[in-house]
Design a protein around this motif. Sequence first.
Motif, mmCIF file in Angstrom:
data_model
loop_
_atom_site.group_PDB
_atom_site.id
_atom_site.type_symbol
_atom_site.label_atom_id
_atom_site.label_comp_id
_atom_site.label_asym_id
_atom_site.label_seq_id
_atom_site.Cartn_x
_atom_site.Cartn_y
_atom_site.Cartn_z
ATOM 1 N N ILE A 116 4.157 2.966 -7.353
ATOM 2 C CA ILE A 116 4.984 2.638 -8.609
ATOM 3 C C ILE A 116 4.060 2.720 -9.641
ATOM 4 O O ILE A 116 4.323 3.520 -10.687
ATOM 5 C CB ILE A 116 5.418 1.470 -8.605
ATOM 6 N N ASP A 117 2.835 2.350 -9.658
ATOM 7 C CA ASP A 117 1.871 2.668 -10.601
ATOM 8 C C ASP A 117 1.658 4.144 -11.163
ATOM 9 O O ASP A 117 1.644 4.431 -12.065
ATOM 10 C CB ASP A 117 0.539 1.861 -10.443
ATOM 11 N N GLU B 207 14.706 3.281 -10.787
ATOM 12 C CA GLU B 207 15.615 2.884 -10.001
ATOM 13 C C GLU B 207 16.294 3.944 -9.095
ATOM 14 O O GLU B 207 16.748 3.500 -7.739
ATOM 15 C CB GLU B 207 16.676 2.130 -10.966
ATOM 16 N N ASN B 208 16.623 5.166 -9.532
ATOM 17 C CA ASN B 208 17.194 6.173 -8.795
ATOM 18 C C ASN B 208 16.537 6.585 -7.642
ATOM 19 O O ASN B 208 16.965 6.845 -6.589
ATOM 20 C CB ASN B 208 17.270 7.252 -9.738
ATOM 21 N N LEU B 209 15.106 6.212 -7.837
ATOM 22 C CA LEU B 209 14.108 6.651 -6.496
ATOM 23 C C LEU B 209 13.832 5.331 -5.616
ATOM 24 O O LEU B 209 13.199 5.292 -4.670
ATOM 25 C CB LEU B 209 12.704 7.000 -6.755
ATOM 26 N N ASN B 210 14.921 4.220 -6.045
ATOM 27 C CA ASN B 210 14.583 2.893 -5.154
ATOM 28 C C ASN B 210 13.279 2.661 -5.040
ATOM 29 O O ASN B 210 12.923 2.064 -3.915
ATOM 30 C CB ASN B 210 15.311 3.310 -3.706
ATOM 31 N N LEU B 211 12.651 2.705 -6.323
ATOM 32 C CA LEU B 211 11.120 2.027 -6.239
ATOM 33 C C LEU B 211 11.211 0.659 -6.864
ATOM 34 O O LEU B 211 10.198 -0.295 -6.735
ATOM 35 C CB LEU B 211 10.324 2.920 -7.004
ATOM 36 N N ILE B 212 12.189 0.347 -7.609
ATOM 37 C CA ILE B 212 12.344 -1.250 -7.964
ATOM 38 C C ILE B 212 13.910 -1.584 -7.764
ATOM 39 O O ILE B 212 14.782 -0.872 -7.205
ATOM 40 C CB ILE B 212 12.254 -1.234 -9.592
ATOM 41 N N GLY C 234 2.063 20.845 -13.500
ATOM 42 C CA GLY C 234 1.190 20.940 -12.218
ATOM 43 C C GLY C 234 1.178 19.523 -11.454
ATOM 44 O O GLY C 234 0.419 19.493 -10.401
ATOM 45 N N GLN C 235 2.109 18.700 -11.796
ATOM 46 C CA GLN C 235 2.029 17.252 -10.814
ATOM 47 C C GLN C 235 3.115 17.122 -10.077
ATOM 48 O O GLN C 235 3.226 15.867 -9.554
ATOM 49 C CB GLN C 235 2.015 16.214 -11.927
ATOM 50 N N ILE C 236 3.887 18.072 -9.632
ATOM 51 C CA ILE C 236 4.985 17.835 -8.844
ATOM 52 C C ILE C 236 4.743 17.363 -7.576
ATOM 53 O O ILE C 236 5.383 16.304 -7.085
ATOM 54 C CB ILE C 236 5.993 18.948 -8.936
ATOM 55 N N GLU C 237 3.561 17.974 -6.894
ATOM 56 C CA GLU C 237 3.394 17.470 -5.635
ATOM 57 C C GLU C 237 2.787 16.184 -5.654
ATOM 58 O O GLU C 237 2.999 15.296 -4.737
ATOM 59 C CB GLU C 237 2.374 18.614 -4.958
ATOM 60 N N GLU C 238 1.797 15.617 -6.586
ATOM 61 C CA GLU C 238 1.157 14.542 -6.625
ATOM 62 C C GLU C 238 2.542 13.411 -7.049
ATOM 63 O O GLU C 238 2.337 12.449 -6.616
ATOM 64 C CB GLU C 238 0.364 14.471 -7.895
ATOM 65 N N PHE C 239 3.469 13.913 -7.778
ATOM 66 C CA PHE C 239 4.368 12.836 -7.886
ATOM 67 C C PHE C 239 5.358 12.551 -6.768
ATOM 68 O O PHE C 239 5.733 11.507 -6.504
ATOM 69 C CB PHE C 239 5.317 13.412 -8.918
ATOM 70 N N ASP C 240 5.791 13.520 -6.070
ATOM 71 C CA ASP C 240 6.421 13.319 -4.680
ATOM 72 C C ASP C 240 5.703 12.711 -3.660
ATOM 73 O O ASP C 240 6.064 11.756 -3.012
ATOM 74 C CB ASP C 240 6.628 14.935 -4.205
ATOM 75 N N LYS C 241 4.138 13.028 -3.658
ATOM 76 C CA LYS C 241 3.356 11.889 -2.828
ATOM 77 C C LYS C 241 3.525 10.550 -3.235
ATOM 78 O O LYS C 241 3.480 9.716 -2.444
ATOM 79 C CB LYS C 241 1.970 12.696 -2.849
ATOM 80 N N ALA C 242 3.157 10.347 -4.574
ATOM 81 C CA ALA C 242 3.261 8.933 -4.907
ATOM 82 C C ALA C 242 4.724 8.307 -4.631
ATOM 83 O O ALA C 242 4.688 7.044 -4.272
ATOM 84 C CB ALA C 242 3.041 8.860 -6.497
ATOM 85 N N VAL C 243 5.672 9.085 -4.811
ATOM 86 C CA VAL C 243 7.114 8.383 -4.510
ATOM 87 C C VAL C 243 7.191 8.211 -2.888
ATOM 88 O O VAL C 243 7.653 7.102 -2.571
ATOM 89 C CB VAL C 243 8.340 9.427 -4.849
ATOM 90 N N LYS C 244 6.791 9.113 -2.174
ATOM 91 C CA LYS C 244 6.706 8.641 -0.727
ATOM 92 C C LYS C 244 6.074 7.503 -0.314
ATOM 93 O O LYS C 244 6.399 6.769 0.654
ATOM 94 C CB LYS C 244 6.306 9.996 0.070
#
Length: 59
Positions: free
Chosen positions: A32-33, A54-59, A18-28
């Motif tokens: 990173i934390d 790395e794949n999400l270009n967050l680092i 049930g965390q996919i929307e929260e994850f997408d928001k955090a990525v957007k």
Amino acid sequence: MENKYLGMTVNERLYVSGQIEEFDKAVKEKDIDKVISILKSVELNEDSIQPILENLNLI
């Protein structure tokens, strides 16, 4: 310890938890934390999380 997400993809784990929307928001938001926290909550380890970041270009 049993891994209840064994055999699931990352997206499947996020959806089932049930965390996919929260994850997408955090990525957007490039939170990173929060991304790491969510990935750990679906039983991913550091070795699995690093390539995802790395794949999400967050680092």
